[in-house]
Design an enzyme around this catalytic site. Structure first.
Site, PDB file in Angstrom:
ATOM      1  N   ASN A  14       0.877  -1.176   0.000  1.00  0.00           N
ATOM      2  CA  ASN A  14       0.000   0.000   0.000  1.00  0.00           C
ATOM      3  C   ASN A  14       0.908   1.218   0.000  1.00  0.00           C
ATOM      4  OD1 ASN A  14      -1.788   2.075   0.450  1.00  0.00           O
ATOM      5  ND2 ASN A  14      -2.752   1.167   2.250  1.00  0.00           N
ATOM      6  N   LYS A  21       3.109   0.769   3.293  1.00  0.00           N
ATOM      7  CA  LYS A  21       2.698  -0.253   4.247  1.00  0.00           C
ATOM      8  C   LYS A  21       2.768  -1.596   3.519  1.00  0.00           C
ATOM      9  CE  LYS A  21      -0.639   2.789   6.566  1.00  0.00           C
ATOM     10  NZ  LYS A  21      -2.072   3.006   6.861  1.00  0.00           N
ATOM     11  N   ARG A  97      -2.548  -2.116  -3.480  1.00  0.00           N
ATOM     12  CA  ARG A  97      -3.753  -1.317  -3.293  1.00  0.00           C
ATOM     13  C   ARG A  97      -3.686  -0.116  -4.243  1.00  0.00           C
ATOM     14  NH1 ARG A  97      -5.047   3.401   0.810  1.00  0.00           N
ATOM     15  NH2 ARG A  97      -7.310   3.526   0.567  1.00  0.00           N
ATOM     16  N   HIS A 186     -12.895   2.734  -0.007  1.00  0.00           N
ATOM     17  CA  HIS A 186     -12.859   1.712   1.055  1.00  0.00           C
ATOM     18  C   HIS A 186     -13.480   0.398   0.580  1.00  0.00           C
ATOM     19  CE1 HIS A 186     -12.975   5.180   4.242  1.00  0.00           C
ATOM     20  NE2 HIS A 186     -11.717   4.881   3.926  1.00  0.00           N
TER      21      HIS A 186
END
Length: 408
Positions: A14, A21, A97, A186
């Site tokens: 990410n 991350k 992501r 999300h």
């Protein structure tokens, strides 16, 4: 002759504008082999925190990390120190992501030059996120050009919204020319939590209608009918919808014109106001719900009003999505606030008994890392707390895609 087992590990990345991350997961046995964060990339005091396995001893290093390529090389070194390097034959793919996939990407996608070019074309509608995601993909491709790189899009889960929910009521030609519509965000969290909620109820996702409330510093709601998103609160950008930590959520669009004409604010200043100086922090100076609760308990009326505005918006979306779905089997709270702030869950559901909603105070007060129901047995609609796991969802989607491709 023995058959060598197929690679089963997935590295999830990410990439933010100044951070990376990551998690390394084994999809064979579900083990989380490593978790880490590189932050302050490009600054003089960059920091990498690497934790091997579930609950291993964290290792931290502080040194300048010039760019994302250097960051990923540092991550590779940490993984190698645990025998989990990027050159491992057990690594099946890297899952990335990607915040915005527009309408073109409704599922996880193996990245090639054409896919990367399309993600770049979406930068104008995700200027804060897609550029960093692109850098992460390019760097990972350079480090492991032989390995499948899979993009998993935050917007993908919401591409099932009907046009009646996705379209803004503005001139169609203008909207289409500039890709103006409601995309939602999300999505990996909403997909994961809606599916886990069905499992908690002992049913298949196709049998269940769920309202998911992803409540963190960023917050969004979704209406999921039979496993498919039919509405969500975020729109063209993550600014629309619920009151968030620093974002306003829904406001009259004319507020922007008013601030420009009357306050003399520039477009960039208004953007900063609505995204970084609004929401809870704009209302009371704090965006930490624990601190807001402490201030309320001490009689702070500004904190109380901020909380009431936050909850009022939540109730409006619960009611709206109840109407959209027609039948609701469960409401699921997730993310940092949703999972940990029992008083938020209690306040959001209070007064909605006629909709079949109720909270069991004792169950709601319990803290647990597991998915659980916190409504009384007589409640017509289950109220659930379902810890989200976006990294696991990205890893699952990545692994399923590369496994399917290897069979064709």
């Amino acid at each position: 002759m023995t058959t060598k087992p197929a690679p089963s590990r997935v590295l999830v990345l990410n990439s933010g504008s100044s951070s990376v991350k990551y998690q390394l997961l084994d999809m064979g046995d579900g083990a989380r082999l490593a978790v880490g964060l590189v932050e302050r990339i490009g600054e003089r005091t960059s920091r990498l925190v690497h934790t091997p396995g579930d609950g291993g001893e964290p290792r931290e290093r502080t040194a300048p990390i010039a760019d994302h390529e250097a960051a990923l090389k540092a991550v590779a070194q940490e993984l190698s120190a645990d025998g989990l390097g990027l050159d491992s034959p057990e690594l099946a793919a890297i899952g990335h992501r990607v915040v915005h996939g527009g309408l073109k990407f409704s599922a996880p996608t193996v990245v090639d030059d054409e896919v990367l070019a399309e993600i770049e074309r979406l930068v104008p509608v995700a200027p804060l996120h897609n550029p960093a995601n692109i850098v992460g993909i390019r760097t990972a491709r350079a480090l492991r050009p032989d390995l499948p790189q899979v993009a998993v899009f935050d917007t993908a889960f919401h591409t099932t919204m009907p046009e009646s929910a996705a379209r803004y009521a503005i001139d169609v030609e203008t909207a289409d020319a500039h890709r103006i519509r409601r995309y939602g965000f999300h999505g990996t969290s909403h997909a994961y939590v809606s599916r886990e909620t069905a499992k908690l109820l002992g049913k298949e996702p196709a049998e269940v209608n769920v309202i998911v409330l992803h409540l963190g510093n960023g917050a969004s709601a979704s209406a999921v009918a039979g496993g498919r998103c039919v509405d969500t609160s975020m729109g063209l950008t993550p600014l629309e919808g619920l009151v968030m930590g620093t974002r306003s959520g829904d406001v009259d669009p004319a507020v922007t014109f008013h601030l420009k004409r009357v306050a003399g604010m520039s477009t960039d200043e208004i953007d900063t106001l609505l995204n970084k100086k609004s929401g809870l922090v704009g209302l009371c100076g704090d965006n930490d719900m624990r601190e807001i609760r402490r201030r309320i308990d001490e009689g702070d009326e500004q904190a109380r009003l901020a909380f009431e505005i936050y909850v009022h918006r939540l109730k409006k979306y619960i009611g709206a999505y109840y109407a959209v779905l027609g039948r609701v089997d469960a409401i699921a709270f997730t993310a940092g606030v949703g999972e940990n702030a029992a008083f938020v869950r209690e306040a959001a559901v209070a007064g909605l008994e006629e909709l079949g909603l109720a909270i069991d105070a004792e169950l709601n007060a319990e803290r647990s890392p597991r998915a659980r129901i916190v409504s009384p047995v007589y409640a017509r609609v289950a109220v659930a707390v379902v810890p989200t796991d976006e990294e696991l969802e990205i890893a699952r989607q990545t692994f399923d895609l590369v496994s399917a491709n290897s069979l064709t």
